[in-house]
Design an enzyme around this catalytic site. Structure first.
Site, short mmCIF file in Angstrom:
data_model
loop_
_atom_site.label_atom_id
_atom_site.label_comp_id
_atom_site.label_asym_id
_atom_site.label_seq_id
_atom_site.Cartn_x
_atom_site.Cartn_y
_atom_site.Cartn_z
CB THR A 191 -0.83 0.00 1.31
OG1 THR A 191 -1.79 -1.04 1.22
CG2 THR A 191 -1.52 1.31 1.58
NE ARG A 219 -8.33 -7.88 3.08
CZ ARG A 219 -7.29 -7.06 3.08
NH1 ARG A 219 -7.21 -6.11 2.19
NH2 ARG A 219 -6.33 -7.20 3.98
CG ASP A 222 -4.48 -1.80 6.94
OD1 ASP A 222 -4.54 -2.48 5.89
OD2 ASP A 222 -3.49 -1.11 7.25
CD1 TRP A 244 -2.96 -10.41 7.95
CD2 TRP A 244 -2.93 -10.46 5.72
NE1 TRP A 244 -3.97 -11.25 7.52
CE2 TRP A 244 -3.97 -11.31 6.17
CE3 TRP A 244 -2.73 -10.32 4.35
CZ2 TRP A 244 -4.80 -12.02 5.28
CZ3 TRP A 244 -3.56 -11.03 3.47
CH2 TRP A 244 -4.56 -11.86 3.94
N GLY A 245 -3.57 -6.32 6.38
CA GLY A 245 -4.53 -5.39 6.96
C GLY A 245 -5.31 -5.95 8.14
N1 ASP Z 1 -2.67 -3.05 4.15
C1 ASP Z 1 -3.18 -3.45 2.87
C2 ASP Z 1 -4.38 -4.33 3.03
O1 ASP Z 1 -4.37 -5.20 3.89
C3 ASP Z 1 -2.20 -4.20 2.05
C4 ASP Z 1 -0.95 -3.49 1.75
O2 ASP Z 1 -0.30 -2.89 2.59
O3 ASP Z 1 -0.59 -3.52 0.58
O4 ASP Z 1 -5.31 -4.19 2.28
#
Ligand code: ASP
Length: 334
Positions: A191, A219, A222, A244-245
């Site tokens: 992200t 889905r 975060d 990992w959100g």
């Molecule tokens: N935090 C993001 C999510 O879980 C994933 C990412 O950092 O790319 O959607």
């Protein structure tokens, strides 16, 4: 600028589940990267991953021209959203397991106003839709088809976000994964979260993503959740998360970082303590990556992560735009 790292996460050997939630090993740094960053007030821009360098450049131009923190944050992450080479944000982002690209984004100013969109389809700049939610509605969050309808009503046009390369990779994944389970591993992330401090001392945060690759349709991670993926408070500082959100949501990660800074912790220390909280809430932490970055109202910055593959970009007047490799809970060879 270094090219965006493309992570071949599908071929990674899964790491065994760990029942323990305590790790004692600490500190792992790239000797070629600056190990600590601080600055005497704004303007400052900080953002996640290598693609943060280009986003920082755009945000910095806004601040240099006298623009405010919010405009700078939005402008910065739009660069990443529009780059089809970034396979984790905006166009070119990896789709869900049904082959549909759904985007999450949120924006917040340090005065407390915020807006977000979740599972948005067909719109190139979800961050700008999130800002419209913040400014043009009585709400904070819009999701799915409602968010899309709102974007269209606001004058946004539709774009096909699934690039040929993303589609090819998704089809390959589907063929190799008849169980149809989304991958959960340390490399399923990237992200863009970006924090700004302007010359007037105002803070802002923006976070935008295509989310976990091959996730369940619908889905939400975060990133569009205020307090999890991002948080900003002019009284204290701002923070944003990547990784990992689900793990970040369980710990209200970005809010936690800001509250730890409110208690007097430095940005780096606040991020480290928040990672420890994530670890405590997620027994499978060895299988996942989570990284936080933070910007205090005095312009000091910091970050911390579970695994050592995380880096972030910082732009300050004295040192320019550069990558920083933060310490990690698990050392490089751990
Ligand atoms: N935090 C993001 C999510 O879980 C994933 C990412 O950092 O790319 O959607």
């Amino acid at each position: 600028m270094k090219p965006v790292t493309r992570r071949n996460f599908l071929h990674r050997v899964p790491v065994a589940l760990s029942a323990a939630a305590v790790v004692t090993a600490c500190a792992d740094s790239d000797p070629d990267a600056p190990s600590a960053v601080s600055g005497p007030g704004g303007p400052v821009v900080i953002s996640t991953w290598q693609h943060g360098l280009a986003a920082n450049e755009a945000a910095w131009k806004v601040l240099q021209a006298g623009g405010n923190a919010l405009d700078a944050a939005e402008t910065g992450v739009k660069i990443t959203e529009a780059d089809p080479e970034v396979s984790t944000v905006g166009i070119g982002g990896r789709p869900d397991r049904d082959g549909i690209v759904t985007l999450d984004a949120a924006i917040m100013d340090g005065a407390g106003d915020c807006g977000s969109v979740m599972a948005l389809q067909d719109i190139l700049h979800p961050i700008s839709v999130a800002r419209r939610v913040m400014e043009n509605t009585p709400h904070v969050m819009l999701a799915g088809e409602g968010a899309r309808q709102f974007a269209l009503a606001e004058g946004f046009t539709t774009t096909n976000l699934l690039t040929e390369e993303s589609e090819r990779e998704w089809k390959k994944w589907k063929a190799e994964n008849p169980g149809y389970r989304p991958p959960i591993n340390v490399e399923n992330h990237d992200t863009i979260g970006l924090l700004t401090l302007d010359q007037d001392g105002h803070l802002a945060a923006a976070c935008t993503t295509s989310g976990a690759a091959y996730k369940y349709h619908g889905r939400v991670g975060d990133s569009p959740i205020v307090g999890a993926g991002l948080y900003a408070d002019n009284e204290v500082g701002a923070a944003t998360a990547t990784g990992w959100g689900e793990a970040v949501v369980r710990a209200c990660g970005s809010f936690l970082v800001v509250e730890l800074m409110r208690q007097g912790h430095s940005p780096t220390e606040a991020c480290r303590l928040a990672v420890e909280r994530v670890i405590a809430k997620n027994p499978d932490y060895r299988e996942i990556q989570v990284g936080f970055i933070a910007l205090a109202k005095d312009g000091t910055t910091g970050g911390y992560c579970i695994h050592p593959d995380f880096d972030y970009a910082v732009y300050t007047a004295d040192a320019g735009n550069r990558m920083v490799v933060p310490d990690s809970k698990i050392p490089r060879n751990g």
